[in-house]
Design an enzyme around this catalytic site. Structure first.
Site, PDB file in Angstrom:
ATOM      1  N   PRO A 176      -0.980 -31.694   6.751  1.00 16.02           N
ATOM      2  CA  PRO A 176      -2.426 -31.974   6.835  1.00 16.02           C
ATOM      3  C   PRO A 176      -2.795 -33.116   5.882  1.00 16.02           C
ATOM      4  CG  PRO A 176      -2.029 -29.619   6.617  1.00 16.02           C
ATOM      5  CD  PRO A 176      -0.701 -30.288   6.438  1.00 16.02           C
ATOM      6  N   VAL A 177      -3.634 -34.013   6.345  1.00 12.97           N
ATOM      7  CA  VAL A 177      -3.954 -35.213   5.557  1.00 12.97           C
ATOM      8  C   VAL A 177      -5.193 -34.974   4.684  1.00 12.97           C
ATOM      9  CG1 VAL A 177      -4.682 -37.640   5.755  1.00 12.97           C
ATOM     10  CG2 VAL A 177      -2.889 -36.740   7.251  1.00 12.97           C
ATOM     11  N   GLY A 178      -5.116 -35.421   3.446  1.00 11.12           N
ATOM     12  CA  GLY A 178      -6.266 -35.318   2.527  1.00 11.12           C
ATOM     13  C   GLY A 178      -6.669 -33.889   2.248  1.00 11.12           C
ATOM     14  N   ALA A 179      -5.684 -32.994   2.163  1.00  7.42           N
ATOM     15  CA  ALA A 179      -6.010 -31.575   2.026  1.00  7.42           C
ATOM     16  C   ALA A 179      -5.330 -30.922   0.828  1.00  7.42           C
ATOM     17  CB  ALA A 179      -5.620 -30.848   3.306  1.00  7.42           C
ATOM     18  N   GLY A 180      -4.691 -31.729  -0.022  1.00 10.96           N
ATOM     19  CA  GLY A 180      -4.041 -31.150  -1.198  1.00 10.96           C
ATOM     20  C   GLY A 180      -2.586 -30.790  -0.975  1.00 10.96           C
ATOM     21  N   SER A 194       0.185 -35.387   1.275  1.00 11.69           N
ATOM     22  CA  SER A 194       0.590 -36.186   2.441  1.00 11.69           C
ATOM     23  C   SER A 194       0.774 -37.666   2.083  1.00 11.69           C
ATOM     24  CB  SER A 194      -0.407 -36.037   3.582  1.00 11.69           C
ATOM     25  OG  SER A 194      -1.627 -36.645   3.245  1.00 11.69           O
ATOM     26  N   ALA A 197       1.778 -39.000  -0.793  1.00  7.61           N
ATOM     27  CA  ALA A 197       3.059 -39.182  -1.491  1.00  7.61           C
ATOM     28  C   ALA A 197       4.225 -39.052  -0.511  1.00  7.61           C
ATOM     29  CB  ALA A 197       3.205 -38.155  -2.613  1.00  7.61           C
ATOM     30  N   ALA A 198       4.091 -38.110   0.431  1.00 14.06           N
ATOM     31  CA  ALA A 198       5.178 -37.890   1.395  1.00 14.06           C
ATOM     32  C   ALA A 198       5.394 -39.132   2.261  1.00 14.06           C
ATOM     33  CB  ALA A 198       4.862 -36.676   2.273  1.00 14.06           C
ATOM     34  N   ASP A 202       3.238 -34.970  -7.198  1.00 14.25           N
ATOM     35  CA  ASP A 202       3.278 -35.176  -5.741  1.00 14.25           C
ATOM     36  C   ASP A 202       4.497 -35.993  -5.319  1.00 14.25           C
ATOM     37  OD1 ASP A 202       0.934 -33.808  -5.610  1.00 14.25           O
ATOM     38  OD2 ASP A 202      -0.131 -35.291  -4.401  1.00 14.25           O
TER      39      ASP A 202
HETATM   40  O1  PMV Z   1      -4.621 -32.638  -3.957  1.00 14.64           O
HETATM   41  P1  PMV Z   1      -3.338 -33.331  -4.192  1.00 14.64           P
HETATM   42  O2  PMV Z   1      -2.242 -32.964  -3.270  1.00 14.64           O
HETATM   43  O3  PMV Z   1      -3.507 -34.807  -4.295  1.00 14.64           O
HETATM   44  O4  PMV Z   1      -2.798 -32.804  -5.633  1.00 14.64           O
HETATM   45  C1  PMV Z   1      -3.367 -33.235  -6.824  1.00 14.64           C
HETATM   46  C2  PMV Z   1      -2.825 -32.459  -7.990  1.00 14.64           C
HETATM   47  C3  PMV Z   1      -3.598 -32.710  -9.291  1.00 14.64           C
HETATM   48  O5  PMV Z   1      -2.989 -31.893 -10.281  1.00 14.64           O
HETATM   49  C4  PMV Z   1      -5.052 -32.310  -9.152  1.00 14.64           C
HETATM   50  C5  PMV Z   1      -3.522 -34.185  -9.709  1.00 14.64           C
HETATM   51  C6  PMV Z   1      -2.148 -34.639 -10.174  1.00 14.64           C
HETATM   52  O6  PMV Z   1      -1.929 -35.847 -10.158  1.00 14.64           O
HETATM   53  O7  PMV Z   1      -1.329 -33.809 -10.589  1.00 14.64           O
END
Ligand code: PMV
Length: 306
Positions: A93-97, A100, A102-103, A144
């Site tokens: 899923p994109v932009g969802a934590g 994606s 970094a992958a 990431d």
């Molecule tokens: O939401 P994502 O997948 O971009 O994860 C960010 C993780 C954080 O700890 C909030 C930021 C980081 O760089 O570690």
């Protein structure tokens, strides 16, 4: 072909930015990038389900974020001016934590490495993805790009060697996604502001986070999943305190717990996005996934520690 793994942060997101430890795992979601010959001029790009036949030499709002990654990597690798074709497949899923961006950077780095026979090595691929993450996220911790490159279940501390965590057997989890308000850069910025305003108070939370992550490593190694679930709930409380959870996210966690999950928390930067719930038995995983469907945009059943 180059692969980059999607990830979930099990413990320690946000605090990891300030040097505290975190635990994260890759999932079965990934990005694949294939590079091939292109006889025309420029970089022809297909992204399955999103766009087709775009030449990255031409400015285009939709492909802008990806153009930035491509040109950054080409500059770093001294490949500017080369013509080739890129094909992307992604089920993260994109932009969802779930990491994606970094992958995709890792998959692209690996594909460029293979096509141009650069002999980059894993560390360099990860470093290139870190540079790309800096463009989007400002001050990434590095978790990431590390997960996207190496995968697995790992203990991560900024600037230190990663440590693999061994588990008895892969553990079932459910991931549920809701809409996300704000991107990683904004959310990390908001937490940073809060930290700077109330440093003493924040330090207390940091110590709590350190304790939770340390205990979580031990419970994972001991396969003590009941305790692991409780630690996830504690971690969610901390994330709520630093202001990155939302009402909808809290509600999702409640649903998961009501359906019998051993623990539930947001994963990643928050502001919505993804929640993870610990559901060791397959039957429980199915029940929790079903319970979450109504309130989610997407529900994923997967395993960590594979
Ligand atoms: O939401 P994502 O997948 O971009 O994860 C960010 C993780 C954080 O700890 C909030 C930021 C980081 O760089 O570690």
């Amino acid at each position: 072909m180059g692969i980059g793994y999607g990830k979930v942060i099990l413990f320690g997101e946000h605090f990891v930015v300030y040097g505290l430890p975190a635990i994260a795992a890759s999932t079965d979601r990934k990005t694949e990038v294939v590079i091939s010959e292109f006889n025309g001029e420029g970089i022809l790009c297909d992204y399955e389900g999103r766009w087709e036949g775009r030449n990255l030499l031409e400015e285009d709002e939709e492909t802008e974020w990806f153009r930035k990654i491509v040109f950054l990597l080409l500059k770093e690798l001294e490949l500017e001016g080369k013509s080739f074709k890129i094909q992307i497949k992604n089920n993260i899923p994109v932009g969802a934590g779930m990491g994606s961006s970094a992958a995709i950077s890792v998959a692209l780095g690996r594909a460029l490495d293979e096509f141009f026979e650069l002999g980059l090595g894993e560390e360099r691929v990860s470093e290139l993805a870190f540079k790309a993450e800096e463009v989007f996220h400002g001050t990434p911790s590095g978790i990431d790009n590390t997960l996207a490159t190496f995968g697995g279940l790992i203990w991560f501390e900024k600037g230190k060697e990663i440590e693999k965590i061994g588990v008895k057997e892969p553990i079932n989890i459910v991931i549920a996604r809701i809409e996300r308000k704000g991107n990683t850069k904004e959310l990390v910025g908001r937490v940073r502001e809060k930290r700077e305003k109330n440093l003493e108070e924040f330090r207390l939370l940091e110590e709590k986070a350190r304790g939770i992550v340390g205990n979580a490593k031990k419970t994972l190694e001991d396969n003590n999943l009941d305790e692991l679930g409780k630690l996830m709930d504690e971690n969610q409380k901390l994330l709520r305190e630093i202001g990155v959870s939302t009402e909808e996210m809290d509600e999702l966690c409640e649903i998961a717990l009501k359906e019998g999950a051993l623990g539930a928390k947001l994963t990643g930067a928050g502001g919505g996005g993804c929640m993870i719930a610990l559901t060791p038995e397959e039957e429980l995983q199915g029940k929790v996934a079903k319970g979450l469907e109504e309130k989610s945009l997407e529900v994923i059943k997967t395993k960590i520690g594979v």
